[in-house]
Structure formats: C-alpha cells, structure tokens
Scaffold this motif. Structure first.
Motif, short mmCIF file in Angstrom:
data_model
loop_
_atom_site.label_atom_id
_atom_site.label_comp_id
_atom_site.label_asym_id
_atom_site.label_seq_id
_atom_site.Cartn_x
_atom_site.Cartn_y
_atom_site.Cartn_z
N THR A 1 0.83 -1.21 0.00
CA THR A 1 0.00 0.00 0.00
C THR A 1 0.86 1.26 0.00
O THR A 1 0.59 2.22 -0.72
N ASN A 2 1.94 1.25 0.82
CA ASN A 2 2.85 2.40 0.82
C ASN A 2 3.51 2.59 -0.54
O ASN A 2 3.68 3.72 -1.02
N ALA A 3 3.91 1.47 -1.17
CA ALA A 3 4.54 1.55 -2.49
C ALA A 3 3.57 2.13 -3.51
O ALA A 3 3.93 2.98 -4.34
N ALA A 4 2.31 1.67 -3.47
CA ALA A 4 1.31 2.19 -4.41
C ALA A 4 1.04 3.67 -4.16
O ALA A 4 0.85 4.45 -5.11
N HIS A 5 1.04 4.07 -2.90
CA HIS A 5 0.82 5.48 -2.57
C HIS A 5 1.93 6.36 -3.14
O HIS A 5 1.69 7.49 -3.56
N ALA A 6 3.17 5.84 -3.17
CA ALA A 6 4.29 6.62 -3.70
C ALA A 6 4.21 6.78 -5.21
O ALA A 6 4.88 7.65 -5.78
N MET A 7 3.37 5.93 -5.90
CA MET A 7 3.29 5.98 -7.37
C MET A 7 1.92 6.38 -7.88
O MET A 7 1.66 6.30 -9.08
N GLU A 8 1.02 6.80 -6.98
CA GLU A 8 -0.36 7.03 -7.41
C GLU A 8 -0.50 8.21 -8.37
O GLU A 8 -1.46 8.26 -9.16
N ASP A 9 0.43 9.17 -8.36
CA ASP A 9 0.31 10.33 -9.25
C ASP A 9 0.80 10.02 -10.66
O ASP A 9 0.15 10.38 -11.65
N SER A 10 1.96 9.37 -10.77
CA SER A 10 2.56 9.16 -12.08
C SER A 10 2.62 7.71 -12.51
O SER A 10 3.11 7.41 -13.60
N GLY A 11 2.13 6.78 -11.69
CA GLY A 11 2.17 5.37 -12.04
C GLY A 11 3.56 4.80 -11.84
O GLY A 11 4.50 5.48 -11.43
N SER B 175 9.42 -3.42 -3.79
CA SER B 175 10.02 -2.20 -4.32
C SER B 175 9.04 -1.47 -5.22
O SER B 175 8.06 -2.04 -5.71
N ASP B 176 9.31 -0.17 -5.40
CA ASP B 176 8.48 0.66 -6.27
C ASP B 176 9.39 1.59 -7.07
O ASP B 176 10.59 1.68 -6.80
N THR B 177 8.79 2.24 -8.04
CA THR B 177 9.53 3.21 -8.87
C THR B 177 8.99 4.61 -8.62
O THR B 177 8.86 5.41 -9.55
N GLY B 178 8.66 4.89 -7.36
CA GLY B 178 8.03 6.17 -7.01
C GLY B 178 9.02 7.27 -6.71
O GLY B 178 10.16 7.28 -7.18
N LYS B 179 8.60 8.17 -5.82
CA LYS B 179 9.36 9.39 -5.54
C LYS B 179 10.62 9.14 -4.71
O LYS B 179 11.55 9.93 -4.74
N GLY B 180 10.63 8.07 -3.95
CA GLY B 180 11.75 7.83 -3.04
C GLY B 180 11.56 8.56 -1.71
O GLY B 180 10.68 9.41 -1.56
N ILE B 181 12.40 8.21 -0.77
CA ILE B 181 12.33 8.80 0.58
C ILE B 181 13.51 9.73 0.77
O ILE B 181 14.66 9.33 0.56
N PRO B 182 13.28 10.98 1.20
CA PRO B 182 14.39 11.92 1.41
C PRO B 182 15.39 11.39 2.44
O PRO B 182 14.99 10.78 3.45
N SER C 240 16.59 3.63 -0.53
CA SER C 240 15.77 4.54 -1.33
C SER C 240 16.63 5.58 -2.02
O SER C 240 17.65 6.02 -1.47
N GLN C 241 16.22 5.94 -3.25
CA GLN C 241 16.87 7.02 -4.00
C GLN C 241 15.78 7.94 -4.51
O GLN C 241 14.75 7.47 -5.05
N LEU C 242 15.98 9.23 -4.35
CA LEU C 242 14.97 10.19 -4.79
C LEU C 242 14.72 10.08 -6.29
O LEU C 242 15.65 9.97 -7.09
N GLU C 243 13.44 10.10 -6.64
CA GLU C 243 12.95 10.04 -8.03
C GLU C 243 13.27 8.71 -8.70
O GLU C 243 12.98 8.54 -9.89
N LYS C 244 13.81 7.72 -7.95
CA LYS C 244 14.06 6.41 -8.54
C LYS C 244 13.25 5.31 -7.86
O LYS C 244 12.90 4.32 -8.49
#
Length: 606
Positions: free
Chosen positions: A357-367, A399-406, A449-453
């Motif tokens: 769910t957290n991974a999906a939340h990180a990608m909900e805007d851009s897929g 893993s996800d391809t979302g925004k990453g964690i600062p 985590s890597q930002l934007e990756k």
C-alpha cells in the motif's frame, strides 16, 4: 606587584569559618610587622656594623627570618605559628629593654605581644602573655633599681620616671589586651553560634530537600500508577468494545462463510463460480483470523505462532491489492519460495499489505511498477545484519519506482507516529508495526531509497523445516448422520444456514431463534432430539443456562455450545457444566460436521 597580588589572593579566606579568619588575621599582623619592620632591620644592621655589635645583627636577622616563616610556611600548625610570633614579639621587647633601655621600643613590643595574643589566640593566651609582660616589667624594674642594668642618658630617665611610665604602660597594656581579647572572644562565640545555627538550618534544608524529593517521587509514582490504571481501564474498554464487535462480526462471517460453502456444493466443479466462491471463503477465513487478532490485541496477549507459507500469503495480498490500486501501476511478482516460517498469517498479511500500500501510494500520481519477490537465501556472518544469526532465510523484497524517501527522514520511518502523509491519510503506526512484527519473528527489515528512482524494502525471515500445503481447498469427505438435532441461534440467517448444512449431511434439524421457545419444545418432547447445538448469546436465557436446564430435564442430552465471543465461559467452564463441545464462531462446515459426529458417537458409546 603581581607577586604581591598572588600572595594576597592566596591568603584571602576561602570561607567564612573562624579558622579561615584566624589564618587571615595572623597573616596580616605578622606580614605588617615584616613590611614595616624592614627599615628598622636595615638601621639595626647599619648600626651593628658601625658599633661592632654583630651579635645584635645576628639576632635581628634570626627574628626577621622566623617572622617570614610564620607568615609564609602554612604547613606548620596555626597555634604553633601564633605562639612563635607572640614569643618573638616578647623576645624583641626583652632585647630592646636590655640594649636600649626605657627610651627604646621594648615596651611597644611587649604591648604588641599581649594584644596580638588576644587577637589571634583568645582570652586565655592574652592573660598568660599579660602575666609574662608584668613579670618582665617587674624584673627590669628590680634590675634598674639595683643598678645591675644601666643605660645611656640615665640622668634624663631615672628610676622614678621608669616606675611611672612602667605603671602607665602596664595599665594601658592591660586595658587594651583585656578589651581586645574579650571583644575577639565574644565575636568568635557569636560567630560559632551563628555558624551552628547556619549548620542546623543547612541540615534542616537538606532534610526538607530530601522530603520534597521523596514527595516528588511519590507523586511521580502515583501519577505512573494512575496512568497505568487509566491505560488498563482504556484497554479493558477497548476489549469490551472489541468483544461486542467480534460477536456481531463473527455472526456476519458465519452467514458469509456458511452460505458460501452451501453455494460451493451446488456450483459446477472447476468452474469460475466455484473459483470465486473459494476466494470468498478464503477472505472470510482471513476476516475470522483478523477478528482473533483484534481480540488478542485488546487482551494484550501474543497471537499463537504456527508454521505458515509467506509465498502463498503474498499471492493472496497481490490479488487483493490489484483491485484497490490505480491501473497505471503494474504489479510484477516472482514468488520462488514455498518455504515455511514460524509466525501468524494475519500479521504477515498485514506486513505485506502495508508495504504494498505504501509503495502504491508513492506511485499514485505518475504510475510505475510494484515489484514483489520471494526467494530462499543462506546468510553467513558477512551477510548477516545486526542481531541476525547466520542460517537459512526467506528474502522478501517489495520495491516501487516512485518518488523515493528523502535522506533526512529515512532514519525515522520506523518510529511510531512518524508519517509523511497528510491529515486523515495515515497514523504513522504502519511501518512501526511492520518492524515490530518482523523483529518478533527474529527477522530483519532494511530499506534502501533514492529520490525520483524508488524505494525497496528487504525482509529476512528465518525458515523452519516444516512445510504446509496451502492454496486451493482439496475436496474432503465429511462425516454424515441421520440423528435429530435442535439448532438454536438468535440470528435467523445463521439458524437457517446451520440447518441447511446439517440437513445436507443427512441430519434431521429443528431450528429455533429463542432459547425460551427451545426450552418449551424440549420440555414437551425431550426424546425427539439426539443433540442440541446452541449459541451462547441468546436473548432472555444464555446458552450455558439453557444447557443446564435441558440436562435437568434429560441428563444424557449432549450439547454443543457456539459463540462469536464471550468472557463468561471457557472450555473448562463448559466442560464443568456438562457441555460436550465448545467452539468459536464462525464455525466452518467441515469443523461443524466433525464436531457433531464426534459428540454423537461419544453419546452413543455410553
């Protein structure tokens, strides 16, 4: 000048004690004699060389050195130095009277010795030195009058003049010495009294501080007890609420699972309908386990750990989450492990559901891509993380391809109540709960985590050797019978469902939704029933009380007691009453069939 300041700073009293002030007074008296006596020392040295009286020179040098020792050598005890100084003053007076006569400074030194004794040693020392001065004056009077001792200018200063000045000197010396010594003595006594009172006040203050500290500790302990009591009452309230919810929810689940199993009997084998009903039944069983976990949390008890397969649970989670996340998120899975771990299926389900769910939340805007992998690994000492024992593990990666964690917050994500979501979107307990569950299994969780990756969570769970088969429910032959059963439940759908299940197994079933009506029916026809299955929570009369009354009418009637949740009865209590079996709802068809058959067979064997 700097050295003098250092000396003065060194002798300055560090406290207001009498000892410190005595030292301070002794220093200044004899330091003043050193300073102001230096010109006299120079004159004496000069005169000694001019007249040839080298003995006087030697004596004055010795006196001056001894005075310096008294001032600067503090290792010598105070009283010894004080008596040394007083003695030196007396000897100087004696020497001056002998060499210079009445016109010299002899009387001044004698006067100083008595007064200084009163200042630095007190009344007793002052009177002792005063007596010594009297004796010295009387002795010199005798010597002068007898002509044993003579001096220059005797014609100007005869014995009569000496007697007058001697009496005057003794009078003034006595007055000054007594006055100074009594004054100093009184001041010391006053200071001692004040110091004693100060010490008493200090002790009282210390005792009060201890009492205050103890009082604060007592208040803190009382507050802790109050907080614990409040927490205990709150958890009890939550437990009561959870119990009520569990009872109602289990009744709902009983209908869902029961009628699903009935529908599965009529659905074509290996059809899409049967597969859908299997999923409904599996979801119902998961909800049943979830209710058990809620009750365990409310009771603050640990859920039983059993061998489970994380691989099959991961497949269920991904099926469930597919319908709740945007279509722009692809799910990739690679489940290459069917190994087992010791844990709780509901908790592992929660862990995977939270991470996905957290991974999906990180990608909900851009897929993006949600990737879940499971495989067996062997960790040695080099690979093992902190607290992990080398051995065989199941490695789970989400893993996800979302925004990453600062980077500035990644170290805080596992802390309770930490969340980056907006108000109403998260409690901040998800990852803290995940970490707690994994560590309770002696596992480990890490994040990269890597930002934007994107972000990747890696979980290691220790494997056990036992394997358990899960997945599609294999058909099984259920025990049947032809006995007559009275089935009671205050929920009409559950009563109807129970009746249909038992009738399909061959039994003759009579249903009632009122315990009073059931009691009247049984009282009228006690021999027409071979078994009674009753719900615990019934209106007007609970199931356990009904069972007691039924057994009074017919002692050999077997009773099965079912409940969604109850604090009033346990397995032991049910057995003491005479109830033959006890089970929590929702009871599955297979479980109900086996329980009914076992109770009936036991009753027939007696």
């Amino acid at each position: 000048m700097k050295n003098l300041k250092k000396i003065l700073a060194h002798v300055r009293p560090g406290s207001h004690s009498l000892k410190a002030w005595d030292e301070y007074l002794l220093f200044w008296i004899f330091f003043s004699i050193l300073v102001f006596g230096f010109p006299a020392l120079v004159s004496s040295i000069k005169m000694a060389f001019e007249t040839g009286y080298y003995v006087n020179f030697f004596v004055y040098i010795c006196f001056y050195v001894m005075m310096a020792v008294i001032v600067f050598i503090k290792k010598i005890p105070y009283k010894i130095r004080a008596w040394m100084g007083i003695t030196l003053l007396w000897l100087l007076g004696l020497l001056a009277l002998k060499t210079l006569g009445p016109l010299g400074s002899g009387k001044t030194y004698l006067f100083a010795s008595a007064v200084v004794a009163g200042l630095i040693l007190g009344v007793r020392a002052a009177f002792f030195v005063l007596v010594l001065v009297y004796g010295t004056i009387l002795a010199f009077t005798k010597l002068y009058s007898s002509g044993t001792v003579s001096w220059e200018l005797a014609e100007l200063y005869n014995i009569s003049t000496w007697n007058v000045t001697a009496i005057t000197f003794l009078f003034l010396c006595t007055i000054c010495t007594v006055a100074v010594s009594l004054l100093i003595s009184g001041m010391k006594k006053t200071h001692e009294s004040l110091e004693k009172k100060s010490n008493d006040l200090q002790r009282t203050s210390t005792e009060l501080e201890k009492e205050i500290a103890e009082h604060k500790r007592t208040l803190s302990a009382l507050q802790d007890s109050k907080n614990k009591l409040y927490q205990s009452q709150k958890m009890e309230s939550i437990g009561n609420l959870a119990g009520g919810i569990a009872h109602d929810f289990n009744n709902i689940l009983s209908s869902i699972i029961g009628f699903t199993e009935l529908a599965m009997d009529e659905a074509p084998k290996n059809s899409g309908i049967e597969d859908s009903l299997q999923e409904v039944r599996a979801a119902g069983k998961r909800a049943k386990d979830l209710v058990k976990q809620i009750l365990a949390f409310a009771r603050q008890s640990d859920e039983e750990k059993i061998p489970i397969q994380p691989g099959s649970i991961a497949k269920e989670v991904l099926k469930l989450i597919r319908s709740s996340i945007p279509a722009t998120i692809d799910i990739h899975q690679k489940i290459d492990s069917d190994a087992t771990v010791l844990g709780n299926a509901v908790q592992v389900h929660q862990v995977l559901m939270n991470l996905c769910t957290n991974a999906a939340h990180a990608m909900e805007d851009s897929g993006g891509i949600l990737n879940v992998t499971l495989k067996d690994v062997v960790l040695d000492e080099k690979d093992g993380s902190a607290g992990m024992v080398p051995g065989e593990y199941i490695e789970i990666k989400v893993s996800d391809t979302g925004k990453g964690i600062p980077p500035d917050i990644i170290g805080s994500i596992f802390e309770p109540y930490f969340t980056t979501k907006g108000p109403g979107e998260g409690t901040g307990m998800g990852l803290a709960m995940v970490k707690g569950i994994i560590e309770s299994y002696h596992g480990h969780i890490a994040v990269d985590s890597q930002l934007e990756k994107g972000t990747e969570f890696t979980i290691y769970l220790p494997k056990i050797s036992q394997r358990s088969a899960r997945g599609v429910i294999a058909p099984e032959t259920l025990p049947t019978g032809t006995e007559r059963i009275l089935f009671l439940d205050d929920e009409a759908p559950i009563a109807k469902m129970g009746s249909q299940i038992l009738e399909r197994l061959g039994y003759s079933v009579t249903i009632r939704t009122s315990s009073v009506e059931a009691l009247e029916l049984f009282r009228a026809k006690p021999d027409e029933f071979d078994l009674v299955v009753t719900d615990m929570t019934m209106p007007n009369m609970t199931g356990d009380k009904l069972a007691v009354k039924l057994m009074k009418i017919r002692p050999d009637i077997p009773v099965i007691l079912c409940t969604g949740y109850s604090k009033k009865i346990s397995d032991e209590t049910a057995t003491d009453i005479g109830i033959k079996a006890f089970a929590y709802k929702p009871v599955l068809k297979a479980d109900l069939a086996r329980t009914v058959r076992e109770v009936l067979d036991e009753a027939e064997s007696k």
